[in-house]
Design a protein around this motif. Sequence first.
Motif, short mmCIF file in Angstrom:
data_model
loop_
_atom_site.label_atom_id
_atom_site.label_comp_id
_atom_site.label_asym_id
_atom_site.label_seq_id
_atom_site.Cartn_x
_atom_site.Cartn_y
_atom_site.Cartn_z
N ILE A 621 13.69 -42.12 22.99
CA ILE A 621 13.19 -41.06 22.10
C ILE A 621 13.14 -39.85 22.70
O ILE A 621 12.45 -39.18 22.05
N ARG A 622 13.29 -39.59 23.96
CA ARG A 622 13.05 -38.52 24.72
C ARG A 622 13.77 -37.28 24.24
O ARG A 622 13.30 -36.09 24.48
N ASP A 654 17.29 -49.80 31.63
CA ASP A 654 18.22 -50.25 32.70
C ASP A 654 18.11 -49.30 33.99
O ASP A 654 18.39 -47.97 33.64
N PRO A 655 17.82 -49.70 34.97
CA PRO A 655 17.31 -48.84 36.20
C PRO A 655 18.66 -48.22 36.77
O PRO A 655 18.96 -47.34 37.65
N SER A 656 19.70 -48.90 36.34
CA SER A 656 21.21 -48.62 37.02
C SER A 656 21.91 -47.76 35.97
O SER A 656 23.06 -47.85 35.86
N ASP A 660 25.20 -42.69 41.49
CA ASP A 660 25.48 -41.80 42.43
C ASP A 660 24.35 -40.78 42.87
O ASP A 660 24.67 -40.10 43.84
N VAL A 661 23.34 -40.92 42.09
CA VAL A 661 22.17 -39.98 42.63
C VAL A 661 20.82 -41.05 42.73
O VAL A 661 20.60 -41.77 41.69
N VAL A 701 18.27 -39.02 36.09
CA VAL A 701 19.42 -40.13 36.54
C VAL A 701 20.15 -40.45 35.33
O VAL A 701 21.06 -41.29 35.50
N ASP A 702 19.91 -39.74 34.12
CA ASP A 702 20.92 -39.94 32.91
C ASP A 702 22.33 -39.19 33.17
O ASP A 702 22.30 -37.89 33.50
N PRO A 703 23.55 -39.99 33.38
CA PRO A 703 24.67 -38.99 33.48
C PRO A 703 25.15 -38.28 32.44
O PRO A 703 26.00 -37.44 32.48
N SER A 704 24.53 -38.45 31.18
CA SER A 704 24.91 -37.90 29.98
C SER A 704 24.10 -36.75 29.61
O SER A 704 24.42 -36.01 28.81
N ALA A 705 23.04 -36.37 30.83
CA ALA A 705 22.15 -35.41 30.48
C ALA A 705 22.88 -33.86 30.68
O ALA A 705 23.69 -34.02 31.68
N PRO A 706 22.57 -32.97 30.20
CA PRO A 706 23.59 -31.64 30.56
C PRO A 706 22.96 -31.18 31.80
O PRO A 706 21.81 -31.43 32.30
N PRO A 707 23.74 -30.48 32.65
CA PRO A 707 23.75 -29.98 33.97
C PRO A 707 22.95 -28.71 33.81
O PRO A 707 23.25 -27.57 34.52
N TYR A 708 21.89 -28.57 32.84
CA TYR A 708 21.35 -27.16 33.02
C TYR A 708 19.83 -27.87 32.33
O TYR A 708 19.49 -28.76 31.87
N ASP A 709 18.73 -26.71 32.23
CA ASP A 709 17.50 -27.01 31.85
C ASP A 709 17.72 -27.26 30.18
O ASP A 709 18.25 -26.66 29.43
N SER A 710 16.85 -28.27 30.04
CA SER A 710 16.99 -28.58 28.39
C SER A 710 15.44 -28.95 27.85
O SER A 710 14.67 -29.15 28.75
#
Length: 767
Positions: A621-622, A654-656, A660-661, A701-710
């Motif tokens: 929900i974040r 799921d912690p994994s 890669d980070v 750690v979310d690979p689908s998170a955008p590479p900028y401030d959100s």
Amino acid sequence: EPLRYQSPRSDPDPWEVLHRQKRSWVWNQFFVLEEYTGNEPLYVGKLHSDVDKGDGKVKYVLSGEGATSIFTIDENTGDIHATKRLDREAQAYYTLQAQAVDRITNLPVEPRSEFVVKVQDINDNEPKFIDGPYLAGVPEMSPLGTMVVQVAATDADDPTYGNSARVVYSIIHGQPYFSVEPKTGVIRTALSNMDRETRDQYVLVIQAKDMVGQMGGLSGTTSVTVTLTDVNDNPPRFTHKSYQYTVLESLPVQSVVARIKAADADIGSNAEMDYRIMDGDAPGQFNITTDENTQEGMIILLKPLDFETKSSFSLRIEATNRNIDSNFLSLGSFSDTTSVKVTVEDVNEPPVFSKALSELVVSEDAKVGTSIGRVSAHDPDTSNNAIRFSIDRNTDLERFFNVDALSGVISTAKPLDREANSVHNLTIFAIESQDPTQIGRGVALVTVQDINDNAPVFAIDYETLLCENAMPGQVIQTISAVDKDEPLRGHRFYFALAAPVAGNPNFTLRDNKDNTASILTKRDGFRRRQQPVYRLPVLIVDSGSPALSSTNTLLVRVCDCDSDGVALSCGAVAYTATGLSTGALLAILGCIITLLVMVLLIVTMRRRRKEPLILEEERDIRENIVRYDDEGGGEEDTEAFDMVTLRNLNVIRDPSVRRDVTPDTPTFFHYPSASRPPYKSLPDNVVFREFIWDRLKDADVDPSAPPYDSLQTYAFEGSGSVAESLSSLESLSTDSDQNYDYLSNWGPRFKKLADLYGNSDGTGVFS
């Protein structure tokens, strides 16, 4: 066996032999005469080696400065000749190298050796004055033998050989006034007391001759211009024993009456002089100063001249040198005197007023034609012509006054007003009848005396404000008055209410006896709705004779004031009419339209959504922002949003997710991963921090998170509050036992709150 050389020069030891190790050369200098003019090469000397047996197997070779170009050598015999004319002043010696070699193999049979050919000097250069021609100066009247200047000549010949460079000096032109020392070249005066005023410049011709001045020596000349400088050896002298000058009696003060000059043969500062008046029959009438450019004495007029009073003056003037040389005091006094007579010529002068300034006084209420004074003037000339008077209308543009042309009596021509112009500065003309160009000028200062012709009025336009809560006897305004008149003993005003309102029930007036008055209230209970404005006529009387008065209206406005007496609103109150105004109707209509638009937008957005509004428990929900454009029912409303999802904090994730980070997320409480307590078991002040740190770690750690401030929105309110709701919206609708009556004692700023909450009878704003 050594190699020998032979020079044609006759020396004390012409066959000097120098034995060197492993060499057979004989060393010495060769000499050759400069400026040789013969047709054949000049023989310098001869080189010879003992190795040379005369069989032609040895060859002589010459190298170095001038070899082959100036000097040549016979390779068979070793004879050296100079093929060109040599100049010692251009080059005094030449360094050469000689060597004997085998004619067949060109191998040296003797080591190379160096020798010098020296050019022998002859007297072929005349002396020259490098710094000439010379300019020099010597004071006049100098003693015999005074040094003037030193000259110097140079000779390019060899000073170490013979007398070719030895110079002596002599004077060719300039005797018998000057002389020169033969050896040093110092020029001195040969006569004493040479006078600059007789002759101030001399041109000398000085000769320098070499060979010590002997016959056959060469010579050079130069010129020396000697100027006699001035000394103060001449006193000033007037060319005449007396002088006469004529001036007009109309000559202005500080004008130059005459110029006289004492002659002085000297120049510059030695001719500077000072003048003074030694004696005269009119002390203080004249002064004399020096013109620094011409050294003339300027006689200056200090006081006006009057032919009728004194027609001539006699002066005795002295001229003295300013810079006197004590060495010449024996010649006599360095000053001189002369007599000056100044004659005054009569001119036709303009009339003269008996008083340059006439001060006159007139009353402000003087009638037209009233005489206020008289001016008088006379002709200073012996003819004593008649005089006519007139006023310069540039000083009386409105023509308030007239003057009698014959008698000079000044009278009023118009009514006067002191308040408009209290002083009139008139220029009076006095004109000769026989010669109208002769005009005398005088000043008449007319002062207008004041009378009491102006009534007093309010000093300013007063703005008087009266609070509705004013108490009886309260001062609401202090007034003062002004009067254009200026009595000699000052103003004294008396204040009172005008007769029609003298006994009014609302206000009263108190005269403060200091030219001010106070307006006081007689009662309380003033209300704007009943009467917003009061007009109070005030009578003001001055102390003049006769006394004048005026009635001035004081406007009093009733105002709504705060507890500090500050007016909030004044004047009439607008009554509320039945129904709504056009503006209110438009505002209501605008609100309705806005609400309709918002409802349409909400419906459209819900139709376009593909996902349900309530999220599943397993979904994250974040990153979800739920928009519902209605205010809902507050904390009790659970239909618009599923609060259970927000309350369920211990969600297994799921912690994994991202391998890669490995983020290093700080936390305020470090617990082992296996024994980490759930959120509900954490302290209340830590539950929110741990919740935010976990959400931050998940975002990192979310690979689908955008590479900028959100923007991360967490609709998390914690596990509840023991204080329940702090909202005051339900305060009046609940059975609260809180007493808010104390708000009435907190002053006017809390008046509204006291009206809302302080009434225990339930007549509040929502009742």
